[in-house]
Design a protein around this motif. Sequence first.
Motif, PDB file in Angstrom:
ATOM      1  N   PRO A   2      33.902   6.861 -20.748  1.00 18.68           N
ATOM      2  CA  PRO A   2      33.781   6.797 -22.221  1.00 18.68           C
ATOM      3  C   PRO A   2      33.420   5.422 -22.749  1.00 18.68           C
ATOM      4  CG  PRO A   2      35.712   8.067 -21.573  1.00 18.68           C
ATOM      5  CD  PRO A   2      35.177   7.450 -20.321  1.00 18.68           C
ATOM      6  N   ARG A   3      33.996   4.366 -22.187  1.00 16.11           N
ATOM      7  CA  ARG A   3      33.700   3.025 -22.712  1.00 16.11           C
ATOM      8  C   ARG A   3      32.236   2.668 -22.521  1.00 16.11           C
ATOM      9  NH1 ARG A   3      37.261  -1.204 -20.031  1.00 16.11           N
ATOM     10  NH2 ARG A   3      36.385  -2.526 -21.682  1.00 16.11           N
ATOM     11  N   LEU A   4      31.652   3.063 -21.398  1.00 16.88           N
ATOM     12  CA  LEU A   4      30.238   2.770 -21.174  1.00 16.88           C
ATOM     13  C   LEU A   4      29.362   3.556 -22.144  1.00 16.88           C
ATOM     14  CD1 LEU A   4      30.045   2.628 -17.258  1.00 16.88           C
ATOM     15  CD2 LEU A   4      30.283   0.738 -18.890  1.00 16.88           C
ATOM     16  N   ARG A   5      29.697   4.806 -22.371  1.00 22.63           N
ATOM     17  CA  ARG A   5      28.923   5.596 -23.342  1.00 22.63           C
ATOM     18  C   ARG A   5      28.999   4.971 -24.731  1.00 22.63           C
ATOM     19  NH1 ARG A   5      31.668  10.081 -21.346  1.00 22.63           N
ATOM     20  NH2 ARG A   5      32.630  10.371 -23.397  1.00 22.63           N
ATOM     21  N   GLU A   6      30.172   4.526 -25.119  1.00 24.37           N
ATOM     22  CA  GLU A   6      30.341   3.945 -26.453  1.00 24.37           C
ATOM     23  C   GLU A   6      29.525   2.665 -26.619  1.00 24.37           C
ATOM     24  OE1 GLU A   6      34.524   3.360 -26.797  1.00 24.37           O
ATOM     25  OE2 GLU A   6      34.983   5.521 -26.789  1.00 24.37           O
ATOM     26  N   VAL A   7      29.574   1.793 -25.613  1.00 26.59           N
ATOM     27  CA  VAL A   7      28.824   0.545 -25.706  1.00 26.59           C
ATOM     28  C   VAL A   7      27.322   0.810 -25.654  1.00 26.59           C
ATOM     29  CG1 VAL A   7      28.384  -1.674 -24.586  1.00 26.59           C
ATOM     30  CG2 VAL A   7      30.727  -0.815 -24.764  1.00 26.59           C
ATOM     31  N   ALA A   8      26.908   1.752 -24.820  1.00 23.57           N
ATOM     32  CA  ALA A   8      25.488   2.092 -24.769  1.00 23.57           C
ATOM     33  C   ALA A   8      24.989   2.575 -26.122  1.00 23.57           C
ATOM     34  CB  ALA A   8      25.244   3.148 -23.691  1.00 23.57           C
ATOM     35  N   ALA A   9      25.783   3.418 -26.770  1.00 22.56           N
ATOM     36  CA  ALA A   9      25.389   3.912 -28.098  1.00 22.56           C
ATOM     37  C   ALA A   9      25.344   2.786 -29.115  1.00 22.56           C
ATOM     38  CB  ALA A   9      26.359   5.001 -28.538  1.00 22.56           C
ATOM     39  N   ALA A  10      26.306   1.876 -29.036  1.00 22.13           N
ATOM     40  CA  ALA A  10      26.384   0.792 -30.012  1.00 22.13           C
ATOM     41  C   ALA A  10      25.274  -0.239 -29.823  1.00 22.13           C
ATOM     42  CB  ALA A  10      27.748   0.110 -29.922  1.00 22.13           C
ATOM     43  N   THR A  11      24.848  -0.446 -28.568  1.00 21.64           N
ATOM     44  CA  THR A  11      23.849  -1.482 -28.287  1.00 21.64           C
ATOM     45  C   THR A  11      22.439  -0.933 -28.124  1.00 21.64           C
ATOM     46  OG1 THR A  11      24.297  -1.310 -25.900  1.00 21.64           O
ATOM     47  CG2 THR A  11      25.563  -2.954 -27.154  1.00 21.64           C
ATOM     48  N   GLY A  12      22.306   0.398 -28.077  1.00 23.31           N
ATOM     49  CA  GLY A  12      20.990   0.995 -27.870  1.00 23.31           C
ATOM     50  C   GLY A  12      20.502   0.897 -26.447  1.00 23.31           C
ATOM     51  N   ARG A  13      21.413   0.656 -25.521  1.00 25.47           N
ATOM     52  CA  ARG A  13      21.041   0.538 -24.112  1.00 25.47           C
ATOM     53  C   ARG A  13      21.079   1.913 -23.444  1.00 25.47           C
ATOM     54  NH1 ARG A  13      19.130  -3.206 -25.547  1.00 25.47           N
ATOM     55  NH2 ARG A  13      17.512  -2.252 -24.299  1.00 25.47           N
ATOM     56  N   VAL A  14      20.441   2.027 -22.263  1.00 26.51           N
ATOM     57  CA  VAL A  14      20.317   3.300 -21.552  1.00 26.51           C
ATOM     58  C   VAL A  14      21.126   3.241 -20.257  1.00 26.51           C
ATOM     59  CG1 VAL A  14      18.736   4.965 -20.508  1.00 26.51           C
ATOM     60  CG2 VAL A  14      18.012   3.618 -22.501  1.00 26.51           C
ATOM     61  N   LEU A  15      21.875   4.317 -19.988  1.00 25.48           N
ATOM     62  CA  LEU A  15      22.606   4.465 -18.734  1.00 25.48           C
ATOM     63  C   LEU A  15      21.829   5.417 -17.823  1.00 25.48           C
ATOM     64  CD1 LEU A  15      26.212   4.952 -20.167  1.00 25.48           C
ATOM     65  CD2 LEU A  15      25.217   2.832 -19.261  1.00 25.48           C
ATOM     66  N   HIS A  16      21.539   4.973 -16.608  1.00 28.74           N
ATOM     67  CA  HIS A  16      20.795   5.785 -15.639  1.00 28.74           C
ATOM     68  C   HIS A  16      21.703   6.132 -14.467  1.00 28.74           C
ATOM     69  CE1 HIS A  16      16.872   4.956 -17.513  1.00 28.74           C
ATOM     70  NE2 HIS A  16      17.254   3.701 -17.593  1.00 28.74           N
ATOM     71  N   ASP A  17      21.966   7.407 -14.260  1.00 31.42           N
ATOM     72  CA  ASP A  17      22.729   7.868 -13.106  1.00 31.42           C
ATOM     73  C   ASP A  17      21.765   8.446 -12.084  1.00 31.42           C
ATOM     74  OD1 ASP A  17      25.580   7.430 -13.679  1.00 31.42           O
ATOM     75  OD2 ASP A  17      25.222   8.743 -15.390  1.00 31.42           O
ATOM     76  N   VAL A  18      21.618   7.725 -10.971  1.00 32.10           N
ATOM     77  CA  VAL A  18      20.649   8.124  -9.957  1.00 32.10           C
ATOM     78  C   VAL A  18      21.095   9.374  -9.213  1.00 32.10           C
ATOM     79  CG1 VAL A  18      19.469   7.377  -7.850  1.00 32.10           C
ATOM     80  CG2 VAL A  18      19.804   5.776  -9.733  1.00 32.10           C
ATOM     81  N   ARG A  19      22.403   9.522  -9.001  1.00 32.69           N
ATOM     82  CA  ARG A  19      22.894  10.706  -8.290  1.00 32.69           C
ATOM     83  C   ARG A  19      23.060  11.858  -9.276  1.00 32.69           C
ATOM     84  NH1 ARG A  19      26.248   7.442  -4.382  1.00 32.69           N
ATOM     85  NH2 ARG A  19      25.611   8.099  -2.298  1.00 32.69           N
ATOM     86  N   GLU A  20      21.960  12.323  -9.794  1.00 31.10           N
ATOM     87  CA  GLU A  20      21.971  13.417 -10.770  1.00 31.10           C
ATOM     88  C   GLU A  20      20.958  14.448 -10.317  1.00 31.10           C
ATOM     89  OE1 GLU A  20      23.670  15.303 -13.666  1.00 31.10           O
ATOM     90  OE2 GLU A  20      24.037  13.150 -13.708  1.00 31.10           O
ATOM     91  N   PRO A  21      21.377  15.491  -9.608  1.00 31.74           N
ATOM     92  CA  PRO A  21      20.402  16.462  -9.095  1.00 31.74           C
ATOM     93  C   PRO A  21      19.660  17.153 -10.228  1.00 31.74           C
ATOM     94  CG  PRO A  21      22.557  16.768  -8.081  1.00 31.74           C
ATOM     95  CD  PRO A  21      22.752  15.822  -9.221  1.00 31.74           C
TER      96      PRO A  21
END
Length: 366
Positions: free
Chosen positions: A129-148
């Motif tokens: 949750p903390r990473l999602r919140e900061v990503a939303a607040a900063t406009g940054r993108v989270l990439h999960d490579v292990r995503e089939p």
Amino acid sequence: MIWIIPPHASSLAPHQSTWRAEAMTIATPYLLYLGAATDEIGLKTARGLAVFRPEACIGEFRHDQCPHSLGLPRMSFAEAARAGARTMVIGIVNAGGVLDPLIVEDSIAAMQAGLDVASGLHQRLKDEPRLREVAAATGRVLHDVREPSPGLVVGTGDPRPGNRLLTVGTDCSTGKMYTSLAIHAGLKRRGIASDFRATGQTGILVAGAGVPLDAVVADFLSGAIEQLAPARFDDGWDVIEGQGSLFHPSFAGVSTGLLHGAQPAALVMCHDPARKVMRGMAHRAPPGIGECIEANLATARLTSPNVRMIGIALNTSSLDEAAAHSLCARTADQFGLPCVDPHRMGVDPLLDVLLHRQQACPAAAE
């Protein structure tokens, strides 16, 4: 959202799906994250990128506790952003593939400095949750490579045309990705069509395409590889990155599905002669090379009756030059197969055997 299986469309047999996944769009250049890692083997994602995509790597971030370096400029997150870095890639593989508190805190700091974050760990960035919140607040993108990707199918084992080589190993982290990439590059240098088919997070980041096989539901393992390396009708090769080991209690299932789905014409055995216990195991010794060759050939024959072992790749990084060449020579004599360290010696002896077999037995690809 990232996973990508982009085979040559013209190579698909009429009965095969033209299923695709979307292309990966992780912005470069990368800042490679080493964190506080002390396990050199655990740096394989960062090292793979530094070796095979050096043009995309601008620097490394590591805490003082980390005794290792990739030889890249050491940068803070802010320094990397000012130098033009776009994404921090978590380049370490820890036990269980978890986002430990330090990684989470550093990922937050990286986003606040203006960097996207990419990870190949089992625990998803987007599940924190903390990473999602900061990503939303900063406009940054989270990439999960292990995503089939969606759309995976159950494997059939039906024979399909094409030349496919799969690297296998006596243990995890024995050089299967490195050997696969070296063989792929060697084929290209000889003017032979070749596609590297990535099956793990590091290979996917290097290639920009692939399937994270250890995140695929077990029933779909072989089918995912059939889609990753479908029928092809030229004289080229699909070089498929191996995973795990048939002898590893934790990961033998993935290795088995990969062997069946690949339908390989050729195998290369990868081995670390310095390994005393299997990766992540307290007391289990690795199998012998001969035992592992026999087991992999027997397993592969379920879907590829004419499969051949064409060589052995050793990781001799713990040996000096003379000892490395001596061990490879003795191993070659013992098993009657070419044996090299792909990093030190190249892969020409493996390619000579691979291509000689292809020319001698052209019907094997039909």
